[in-house]
Design an enzyme around this catalytic site. Structure first.
Site, PDB file in Angstrom:
ATOM      1  N   ASP A 207     -39.875  41.926 -56.181  1.00  0.00           N
ATOM      2  CA  ASP A 207     -39.996  41.016 -55.044  1.00  0.00           C
ATOM      3  C   ASP A 207     -38.602  40.570 -54.601  1.00  0.00           C
ATOM      4  OD1 ASP A 207     -42.845  39.771 -56.675  1.00  0.00           O
ATOM      5  OD2 ASP A 207     -42.886  40.775 -54.727  1.00  0.00           O
TER       6      ASP A 207
ATOM      7  N   LYS B 266     -39.553  77.116 -63.875  1.00  0.00           N
ATOM      8  CA  LYS B 266     -40.471  75.978 -64.021  1.00  0.00           C
ATOM      9  C   LYS B 266     -41.212  76.161 -65.340  1.00  0.00           C
ATOM     10  CE  LYS B 266     -43.938  73.203 -61.693  1.00  0.00           C
ATOM     11  NZ  LYS B 266     -44.652  72.874 -62.934  1.00  0.00           N
TER      12      LYS B 266
ATOM     13  N   GLU C 205     -44.781  80.371 -64.198  1.00  0.00           N
ATOM     14  CA  GLU C 205     -45.490  79.424 -63.332  1.00  0.00           C
ATOM     15  C   GLU C 205     -44.822  79.264 -61.982  1.00  0.00           C
ATOM     16  OE1 GLU C 205     -47.075  74.780 -63.303  1.00  0.00           O
ATOM     17  OE2 GLU C 205     -45.851  75.501 -64.952  1.00  0.00           O
TER      18      GLU C 205
ATOM     19  N   PHE D  15     -24.372  64.160 -21.671  1.00  0.00           N
ATOM     20  CA  PHE D  15     -25.261  65.221 -21.227  1.00  0.00           C
ATOM     21  C   PHE D  15     -24.426  66.464 -20.957  1.00  0.00           C
ATOM     22  CE2 PHE D  15     -29.730  64.929 -20.003  1.00  0.00           C
ATOM     23  CZ  PHE D  15     -29.977  66.199 -19.516  1.00  0.00           C
TER      24      PHE D  15
ATOM     25  N   ASP E  86     -43.095  57.699 -14.674  1.00  0.00           N
ATOM     26  CA  ASP E  86     -42.103  56.749 -15.166  1.00  0.00           C
ATOM     27  C   ASP E  86     -42.533  55.341 -14.757  1.00  0.00           C
ATOM     28  OD1 ASP E  86     -39.897  55.464 -16.090  1.00  0.00           O
ATOM     29  OD2 ASP E  86     -38.442  56.563 -14.897  1.00  0.00           O
TER      30      ASP E  86
ATOM     31  N   LYS F 171     -41.264  55.971 -22.445  1.00  0.00           N
ATOM     32  CA  LYS F 171     -42.301  55.061 -21.963  1.00  0.00           C
ATOM     33  C   LYS F 171     -43.458  55.784 -21.289  1.00  0.00           C
ATOM     34  CE  LYS F 171     -39.444  53.039 -19.263  1.00  0.00           C
ATOM     35  NZ  LYS F 171     -38.932  52.157 -18.198  1.00  0.00           N
ATOM     36  N   GLY F 172     -43.183  56.980 -20.739  1.00  0.00           N
ATOM     37  CA  GLY F 172     -44.154  57.592 -19.856  1.00  0.00           C
ATOM     38  C   GLY F 172     -44.806  58.853 -20.383  1.00  0.00           C
TER      39      GLY F 172
ATOM     40  N   ASP G 166     -42.034  61.037 -10.740  1.00  0.00           N
ATOM     41  CA  ASP G 166     -40.735  61.719 -10.624  1.00  0.00           C
ATOM     42  C   ASP G 166     -40.974  63.215 -10.413  1.00  0.00           C
ATOM     43  OD1 ASP G 166     -38.191  62.687 -10.794  1.00  0.00           O
ATOM     44  OD2 ASP G 166     -37.706  61.776 -12.728  1.00  0.00           O
TER      45      ASP G 166
ATOM     46  N   ALA H 138     -33.198  60.737 -28.114  1.00  0.00           N
ATOM     47  CA  ALA H 138     -32.092  59.889 -28.577  1.00  0.00           C
ATOM     48  C   ALA H 138     -32.421  58.431 -28.286  1.00  0.00           C
ATOM     49  CB  ALA H 138     -30.792  60.308 -27.903  1.00  0.00           C
TER      50      ALA H 138
END
Length: 799
Positions: A46, A230, A365, A571, A641, A677-678, A729, A747
């Protein structure tokens, strides 16, 4: 999460619990922090931070780790009074949080960015410098986005890399109180604090939870990885000091008696002290580890071997923070040619697929692949990966079917935990000898119970004898039905080292392991969720087949953020110009026939995508046409948008309205969550119309939607015109313009992904940034399922 101490008081009866009652602390402005190690129903730590006169609290399920690569789940709990900072004791049975609770760390904290901690806490993050006895330096708490229906407030706790690092898993390293020196067990038993004796005799290294491998479908490639056999046996940690030795099971039980010959050999190793990690095995006539044979020899006696593969402590010092290659070299020198049954486990560097193929050919294995440069951690990690040759897993024994032939039983009934419930997983009826059946029945008889242990098809369990779910069986099988029932199962042996309550199905993970050739893989690109460059590259590698379905062979633009999302991004539309020369041969340049001086970037393989990530790319945007037919678009995009703060259902309704209007014109469409958002409404076109025709159609369609419902839509990008409306758009549909491609990371905070969805599920996703890079396994599965949902191509109609 309610503020104040009302919730704290509601949960506790202060006539029963020794915890302090809440008292007002107005005017307090201290900066104390502390951590309780709490042995409640489930062990946890905690973390409590003093802010505004109370201790803001989080339950950290696996405890703090000073490894910046470790992100620990921290569940926000009720505020605690400041007096709780000095509480150490045992909460009695029947009380809330029953169990011992010791002060594991304490100290003070400092702001990092100069902002009010109360304000940043409300915003969903805390970035503090801790000056504790065990936790030092910069630490980050970040609130996670809740999933639908999730009630708890989940955060992530992570150490920020800095010069004060004490690397490694602190929760595994320290198990005592900084106040009394007691362990939880001693605290609960009322044991007085330990006293140093002053003896020079070296102490046996304490047990630490071992590192566990994550199951994957295939091993990683590249020289950054070491590959080992393994082993089919029992995990064991050997503690050695001053001519004494002790063997621990993977859960910390003292198994020195079970592994007596190995413990005896360990006493002869000339070392001050050491903690060696490895596996106890029994070899069959062909020299291969066999788990059934191991159980037989543990019962009847016989040769055992200890395959040592890691060294964690040496001469009183932990070396868990050193790279694996360094630890293995010290282990090799320590063991040398071997000490009787204690043998050094060698490895092969690189060529993971070839190593696995050879292991399978030999009838082993599988293999374990380990990052050569990593430190040791406790618990499951992605720096150790395991790939298997055969399907084998542990199951809980829930009952048996009696044998009509009088041989004890004809099959064992099995179960496994899923979503918190124990569920029927089928039966196993082969792999037993008469002696083994008698031994298992002897263990099961005391566990009999009247009622069914699990729900199961009546025909499959008719006449069953049910037992309490306490024994664990390891089983090999051919496959599993859609109902989760084993087919062609064969019994391997009982597992005494794994509690039945922890048995869950183990599915191969799609892990975000940085591919070879990615430099600075630990650089954090998304500070909100500690997503690194290596994790982004691993995501792109895993999703490459799906990304390339639209990106491949198409001119692209890149959003490059070399320093991370929060730093300067730019860009890049063209090759050259001081940017493109270092991308390498897999990122290609396409000469624009209309502008011969311009060269567009494009890729057509996974290596090209990774080369872009290596150069700091986060987002991939693409033209509406391919390089093979540059002047005739094959896709058209309408980006919905919305105005700031618009509710997502309004955007969904708009997408459906566009679908209906486009459908009336003979154009099928598919929605894509933008990761922002869109929503993008995407139309696949037969490449007949040229750019001016497609642009004109998109513009007139957007204007028509605006004229039809001016209160809902605008075809103008003007911010003023967008107030309370959705901007359709259409400008993405002109020559040289690009839009974000499906499955590209954005991003933006938390690394959201642009995700195509089906029209039938659009109402349920809840947000345009529903999925993030960390959902890679789910996204890979969805991408495969959605491959057939690409809208049919149509010729552009007249409008």
């Amino acid at each position: 999460m309610a503020q104040g101490l009302a919730e704290y008081a509601r949960k506790r009866d202060f006539g029963k619990t020794p915890e302090p009652a809440p008292t007002p602390e107005k005017g307090k402005a201290g900066r104390h922090f502390m951590v309780h190690m709490h042995g409640a129903r489930r062990l946890h730590w905690d973390l409590r931070i003093e802010i505004d006169g109370v201790l803001k609290s989080w339950a950290v399920t696996r405890g703090p780790s000073a490894d910046p690569a470790d992100k620990r789940l921290a569940v926000r709990t009720e505020d605690h009074p400041l007096a709780y900072g000095g509480f150490e004791g045992v909460i009695p049975k029947g009380a809330y949080g029953a169990g011992p609770s010791l002060i594991w760390d304490e100290g003070d904290w400092e702001d990092i960015d100069g902002k009010s901690a109360a304000k940043t806490l409300e915003e969903g993050h805390l970035h503090l410098k801790l000056n504790g006895k065990r936790m030092h330096g910069e630490w980050l708490l970040v609130r996670m986005k809740p999933r639908p229906g999730e009630r708890s407030e989940n955060w992530l706790l992570r150490k920020v890399a800095d010069e004060t690092d004490e690397h490694g898993d602190l929760a595994a390293k320290y198990r005592t109180s900084v106040k009394s020196g007691l362990t939880l067990e001693q605290l609960e038993a009322g044991t007085p604090p330990l006293r140093k004796t002053g003896s020079a005799k070296p102490a046996l290294p304490a047990f630490r939870a071992p590192q566990l491998a994550t199951l994957v479908d295939r091993p990683p490639e590249g020289d950054a990885w070491l590959h080992e056999i393994k082993f089919d046996g029992y995990r064991c940690l050997l503690a050695i000091a001053g001519g004494t030795a002790r063997a621990y099971s993977r859960s910390g039980l003292d198994w020195s008696a079970q592994f007596a010959p190995i413990v005896a050999a360990a006493r002869s190793i000339e070392v001050g002290s050491a903690l060696i990690d490895g596996e106890v095995v029994a070899l069959d006539e062909a020299g291969k580890p066999a788990f059934g044979l191991l159980q037989q020899r543990l019962q009847d006696g016989g040769e055992l071997r200890f395959q040592a593969f890691d060294l964690l402590d040496l001469n009183g010092q932990s070396i868990a923070d050193k790279p694996l290659t360094d630890r293995k070299e010290q282990l090799r020198r320590l063991i040398g040619a071997g000490h009787g049954p204690i043998l050094y486990t060698d490895h092969i560097t690189g060529s993971g697929e070839a190593v696995l193929a050879e292991a399978c050919r030999m009838g082993l294995e599988g293999i374990v692949s380990k990052r050569a440069d990593t430190r040791a951690v406790s618990g499951r990690s992605t720096s150790w990966l395991k790939a298997k040759c055969t399907r084998r897993e542990e199951y809980v024994i829930v009952g048996w079917l009696p044998s009509a032939a009088g041989r004890g039983f004809r099959s064992l009934l099995l179960g496994t935990h899923m979503d918190g419930d124990l569920r029927y997983a089928g039966k196993v009826g082969t792999g037993f000898g008469e002696r083994r059946i008698a031994d298992i029945l002897e263990r099961l008889e005391p566990l009999r119970q009247k009622g069914p242990t699990v729900k199961a098809p009546a025909a499959a369990v008719r006449g069953a004898v049910w037992v309490k779910p306490q024994l664990v069986a390891e089983v090999a099988y051919a496959n599993v039905t859609d109902e989760g029932v084993l087919r062609h199962a064969s019994f391997i042996g009982l597992r005494a080292d794994k509690p039945a309550a922890e048995i869950v199905p183990e599915q191969p993970a799609l892990v975000l392991v940085a591919p070879a050739g990615i430099s600075n893989p630990d650089r954090v690109l998304f500070p909100e969720t500690a997503v690194t460059k290596g994790m982004l590259a691993a995501y792109v590698e895993a999703m490459a087949p799906h990304l390339l379905r639209t990106i491949g062979g198409r001119p692209i633009s890149l959003v490059r953020c070399p320093g991370g999302r929060g730093k300067a991004c730019f860009f890049q539309r063209h090759a050259g110009g001081g940017f493109g020369g270092s991308f390498g041969p897999h990122v290609k340049a396409l000469t624009d026939p209309q502008e011969p001086d311009d060269k567009w970037l494009y890729v057509d393989d996974a290596e090209g995508l990774l080369a872009c990530v290596q150069m700091g790319t986060i987002e991939f945007h693409g033209w509406g046409a391919t390089a093979a037919d540059l002047e005739r678009p094959d896709r058209m995009v309408f980006d919905l948008d919305p105005d700031e703060g618009m509710a997502f259902p309004r955007i969904v309704a708009a997408a459906r309205e566009l679908r209906e209007q486009l459908g009336a014109l003979g154009l099928e469409s598919l929605p894509m969550l933008s990761g922002g958002k869109g929503i993008h409404v995407v139309v696949s076109l037969k490449p007949f119309a040229d750019w001016p025709q497609v642009k004109d159609f998109a513009r007139r369609f957007a204007l028509a939607m605006e004229q039809q419902a001016p209160e809902r839509y605008t075809a103008s990008m003007s911010k003023a015109r967008r107030k309370g409306r959705i901007f359709i758009d259409w400008l993405r549909n002109q020559r040289g313009a690009t839009s974000v491609m499906p499955w590209s990371v954005r991003a933006r905070p938390h690394a959201p992904v642009a995700v195509p969805v089906g029209w039938d599920e659009l109402d349920t996703v809840g947000s345009a940034s529903r999925w993030t890079l960390l959902d890679v396994a789910d996204l890979a599965r969805r991408a495969g399922d959605l491959a057939h949902l690409q809208p049919g191509r149509a010729r552009l109609p007249d409008l």
